[in-house]
Design an enzyme around this catalytic site. Structure first.
Site, PDB file in Angstrom:
ATOM      1  N   LYS A 137       0.839  -1.200   0.000  1.00 27.67           N
ATOM      2  CA  LYS A 137       0.000   0.000   0.000  1.00 27.67           C
ATOM      3  C   LYS A 137       0.878   1.255   0.000  1.00 27.67           C
ATOM      4  CE  LYS A 137      -3.829  -2.407   2.220  1.00 27.67           C
ATOM      5  NZ  LYS A 137      -4.599  -2.703   3.440  1.00 27.67           N
ATOM      6  N   GLN A 147      -4.463  -1.736   9.747  1.00 24.59           N
ATOM      7  CA  GLN A 147      -4.431  -3.049   9.111  1.00 24.59           C
ATOM      8  C   GLN A 147      -5.010  -4.123  10.028  1.00 24.59           C
ATOM      9  OE1 GLN A 147      -3.620  -3.497   5.935  1.00 24.59           O
ATOM     10  NE2 GLN A 147      -3.736  -5.724   5.901  1.00 24.59           N
ATOM     11  N   ASP A 170     -10.883   2.785   4.095  1.00 26.59           N
ATOM     12  CA  ASP A 170     -11.181   1.350   3.971  1.00 26.59           C
ATOM     13  C   ASP A 170     -12.683   1.129   3.782  1.00 26.59           C
ATOM     14  OD1 ASP A 170      -9.149  -0.564   4.025  1.00 26.59           O
ATOM     15  OD2 ASP A 170      -8.834  -0.345   6.183  1.00 26.59           O
TER      16      ASP A 170
HETATM   17  N1  GUN Z   1      -6.620  -6.878   6.107  1.00 24.17           N
HETATM   18  C1  GUN Z   1      -6.897  -7.547   4.967  1.00 24.17           C
HETATM   19  N2  GUN Z   1      -7.484  -6.739   4.063  1.00 24.17           N
HETATM   20  C2  GUN Z   1      -7.588  -5.521   4.652  1.00 24.17           C
HETATM   21  C3  GUN Z   1      -8.102  -4.264   4.216  1.00 24.17           C
HETATM   22  O1  GUN Z   1      -8.606  -4.090   3.109  1.00 24.17           O
HETATM   23  N3  GUN Z   1      -8.003  -3.246   5.125  1.00 24.17           N
HETATM   24  C4  GUN Z   1      -7.474  -3.403   6.349  1.00 24.17           C
HETATM   25  N4  GUN Z   1      -7.439  -2.349   7.162  1.00 24.17           N
HETATM   26  N5  GUN Z   1      -6.991  -4.561   6.785  1.00 24.17           N
HETATM   27  C5  GUN Z   1      -7.054  -5.601   5.938  1.00 24.17           C
END
Ligand code: GUN
Length: 293
Positions: free
Chosen positions: A52, A96, A119
């Protein structure tokens, strides 16, 4: 059969975002800024978060990575969230998941300011989505909607069967595809573990969205000719011929189902690469105050 190339589409969208960011900066506008919080050292999460951050740099965003030990308390994490909520330079941030067991994920999700929740996990954003109001869509549904739109796949009046009712994929997809919108107007069937005869449902589907986490669950006998297949599954299956000892497969038996499909997403290289793109698009929108004004 047309293979929906998520890797290529994600590249195209990232290039478009980079052009928009450059124009925004040249016009004296804000440089979009995404922050990511990672608690603990889960290797998969480390890879996701790193990707990311790299994606942000590639499109010209500013990014901030906050890494904390697994022993971080819920209070300490909530204090970080409060600071990110306050920080005016940060347009959006993510915490995350999964978080260490001693931290309540729901409490953390609720603490994120909805206008910075890129998100799209906060109930306010979910509710706005359900009502058709401006919102941040969660990464996977946003990616799928982009694929359907950019491949000009007709959805209006089609019967869409969704496998799996998770909060982050199945349920939001059922809402989005039944909405009165350019990509939408589907008749939706949401199937799950208690559905009596899934095959009866999938055989009627014009569009199948598979998000149940069972490798190769959808087989050729379960689909009709010309079906559109979106495979959200990312499952590890043992494979001694691979150096790492496993390979990734979707929820759909690609070899069997692809010849009967009009469009199909592969795994890997389908829905997966689109998710980071969604996060970037949400952050760009936030930097322009497009959703919450
Ligand atoms: N863990 C797995 N996919 C995601 C996501 O799209 N966002 C977040 N914050 N954690 C994740």
């Amino acid at each position: 059969m047309i293979k929906i190339d998520g890797k290529e589409l994600a590249k195209t969208i990232k290039a478009e975002i980079a052009v928009e960011v450059a124009a925004q900066k040249a016009a004296g506008g804000k440089t979009p800024h995404l922050a990511a919080v990672l608690v603990g050292a889960d290797p998969a999460s480390q890879v996701y978060v790193r990707n990311k951050v790299i994606a942000c740099e590639k499109v010209g965003f500013t990014s901030t990575l906050i890494e904390k030990e697994a022993s971080t308390t819920e209070e300490e994490l909530l204090a970080i969230v409060a600071e990110l909520n306050r920080d005016e330079d940060i347009d959006g941030f993510i915490v995350q998941l999964p978080l260490p067991k001693h931290i309540n994920e729901e409490a953390v999700t609720l603490a994120i300011k909805p206008s910075k929740d890129v998100d799209g996990f906060h109930p306010i954003n979910f509710g706005r989505m359900a009502l058709g109001l401006p919102c941040y869509l969660p990464a996977t549904p946003f990616g799928i909607m982009q694929m359907l739109e950019r491949y000009n796949i007709e959805t209006s009046g089609k019967h869409c069967v969704i496998l799996g009712r998770s909060n982050i994929v199945g349920t939001p997809m059922s809402v989005l595809l039944s909405r009165k919108a350019k990509v939408g107007n589907c008749t939706v069937t949401l199937t799950h573990s208690r559905t009596q005869n899934i095959k009866e449902e999938t055989k009627r589907a014009d569009i199948i969205i598979a998000a149940i986490g069972i490798p190769n669950f959808v087989t050729a006998d379960m689909v009709k000719e010309g079906v559109v297949v979106i495979d959200v599954g990312i499952n590890r299956v043992d494979d001694a011929s691979r150096k790492r000892g496993y390979r990734l497969v979707g929820d759909v038996d690609y070899e069997q189902v692809a010849p009967k499909s009009s469009y199909i997403t592969p795994v890997p290289g389908g829905v997966g690469p689109m998710t980071i793109t969604s996060l970037l698009m949400n952050t760009l929108k936030s930097s322009r105050r497009e959703v919450y004004g």
